[in-house]
Structure formats: C-alpha cells, structure tokens
Scaffold this active site. Sequence first.
Site: not given
Ligand code: PBG
Ligand code: ZN
Length: 336
Positions: A140, A205, A227, A258, A323
Amino acid sequence: MREALRTRSVTTPAADRPRRLRANPALRSLVRETWLNPAQLVAPIFVVSGRRRREEISSLKGHSRMSPDLAVAEAERLAGLGVGGILLFGIPDSKDARGETAADESGPVPETLRRLTAAKLPLALAADVCLCEYTTHGHCGVLEGDRIDNDATLPLLAEAAIVYAESGADIVAPSAMMDGQVAALRSGLDVAGFAETAIIAYASKHASVLYGPFREAAGSTPSFGDRKSYQMDPANGREAMRELTLDAREGADILMVKPAITSLDLLARARDRFDMPLAAYQVSGEAAMIEAAAERGWIDRRGAVLEALTSIARAGAHIIVTYFAADVAAWLKETP
Ligand code: PBG
Ligand code: ZN
C-alpha cells in the site's frame, strides 16, 4: 410440603414478560430499534479501462470488474434502488514500483468519476485512495528496501486524492494505513482548491484474512510479506480507538472501521466517543463466507445478509459499505 412447593413454583407468574412485545409482527416492528435504509449503504465498484468490458470476479459473487461505461450503468441501477453511494476501486493497465498510475488522470477511476459526475446521479461518489492496486509489489506504500516508507508514500496518496477530487469525487477514502495520511490528503486537497471534498478515513483497519477475495478482484496481493507493518493487529481495540482519534484530529469527516463483523465492539465504543458519522466496511471475506455457506444450502442468504448488516448498524455504524448493497436495497423495497 414438597408437592406444594413444586406446584407453587410452577404457577408463580413471571414478573417480567418481554415476550408481550414479540406477539405479532406489528408489535415487533413497533419496538424494533434498528432499521436498515438503502440510503445508508455504499456499494464497492471495481473499474478497469476500456469500453463494454466486464470481467466476472470469481471470489466476489455477482461482482465484476467493469469499464467506465458499464460502471455508470451499474451506478444508475444502484441509484434507482435508492442506494446511498458507491466506492470506486481502480485496476490499472500498468503498474510500477511507486504506484504512479494511481494519480493518472486518464486511469479508470478518474474517467468513471467524470462520467458519473456528468450523469448527475443521486449518489455519493467515493474513491478509494491507496497504492496497492497500482504497485508491482502490491503493497500500500512505496518501498525502501523491503520496508514500506511511510512519509514517501504520503505525497503520492495526496496526489491521487486530488486527481479524484478534480474528476468529481465527493469523498476520497484513504485506505493505506500510513501514519498522517488523512492530514496529508486534507492539506493537499485544500491547497489544490478542493476544500469541499470530504474524507472518509479507513481509520481502524485490521490486518485481516478477510480481505482475500478483494485482493483477487483488485490484483493487489502483496508479492512478498504481509501488511502487518501498517495495518493493525486484530487483537488491539485501544489502539483502534487511538487510530480513530488521530484521524478525527487530522481532519477526517467520516470514520470507518473494518472488517465490520470482527469490529462490532469497536463500533460500539466509537459510537460513544465520536460525534461524527461512523462507517463500517463489510469486507469481501465477510461476503464470501455468507455466499459460500448459502450456496451449500447451509444458511439462508437473505437472512444472513440482513442479520449481519442490522447487527453492524446496531453496533453503531451509520454508513455501511457492503457488496450486498443492491440486493439489500431491493429486499428493503419488498419488506422494509
Ligand atoms: C486497499 C483496500 C483493501 C480493502 C479496501 N481497500 C485491501 C487491503 O487492504 O488489502 C479491503 C476490502 C475488502 O476486502 O472488501 N488498501
Ligand atoms: Zn492498499
């Protein structure tokens, strides 16, 4: 004597009878505390370049990567159902180590935003701001050796946010979990003349396994490592409150948590602490678990979706990214 006691205990009336208010549908709906409304739902949409291009996403049932023209048609359908907003994710034609194409004005996200703005749909237009879809390594942020360089990433995120704002985004949504990313976006947007563009901060997150299907959809699986040096340990709740506080202070307009279903405690705590709109993202893995079990006939799909989303709202989320937005909006039209 024993006989008498037994009879008595059997016939003693219950003092409290919560069942009174569960007796029929009218009473149940009268006392129902949490209602879902399509206006609070945000639908993620994955966009790619081209025209009339649609690629089904096998890990996300019912979702496809779409070219901007088809994404607008999908947005029209969502608006017709009363869905509140959409959240755009872009999958570029080419990637590089620095994720430069995230800020490409001719990329799929800016093009879709321009078309959506022209279409004037009653939808809040949000764009995810991150580099992982745009970097060759799938992280990221930009790399310094095999570390993620926080401060070198910030201007790249701000630049992408400015391009999305310029293309018509009402809201930009930084999801990279870099320290200071909300402040970087806010000052970048303000200086560029986009003081009106709102920020929805992916503030809490967790480094979750539940993003797996999304990464397949977006082609953003990290090519090495994970990550965990930027996303939070799912074990930590106090740290989540700290992240929310920082993002609020840095200028976020909406705070997001989230994954949703593993963060209900955090939503409840955040609801008490912050007088700001709170959002939750029901992520791809949460959707996939429901879809997979429903497909096997192990759970009722509609019931599971509504129960999960209602619980997320009950916990304190006002806005829910899901979704299932289109499905839910259609169901709520039948029976609210
Ligand atoms: C990008 C991002 C992610 C999600 C939202 N923005 C993936 C991640 O961090 O690997 C996850 C959304 C999902 O799983 O529906 N950074
Ligand atoms: Zn990302």
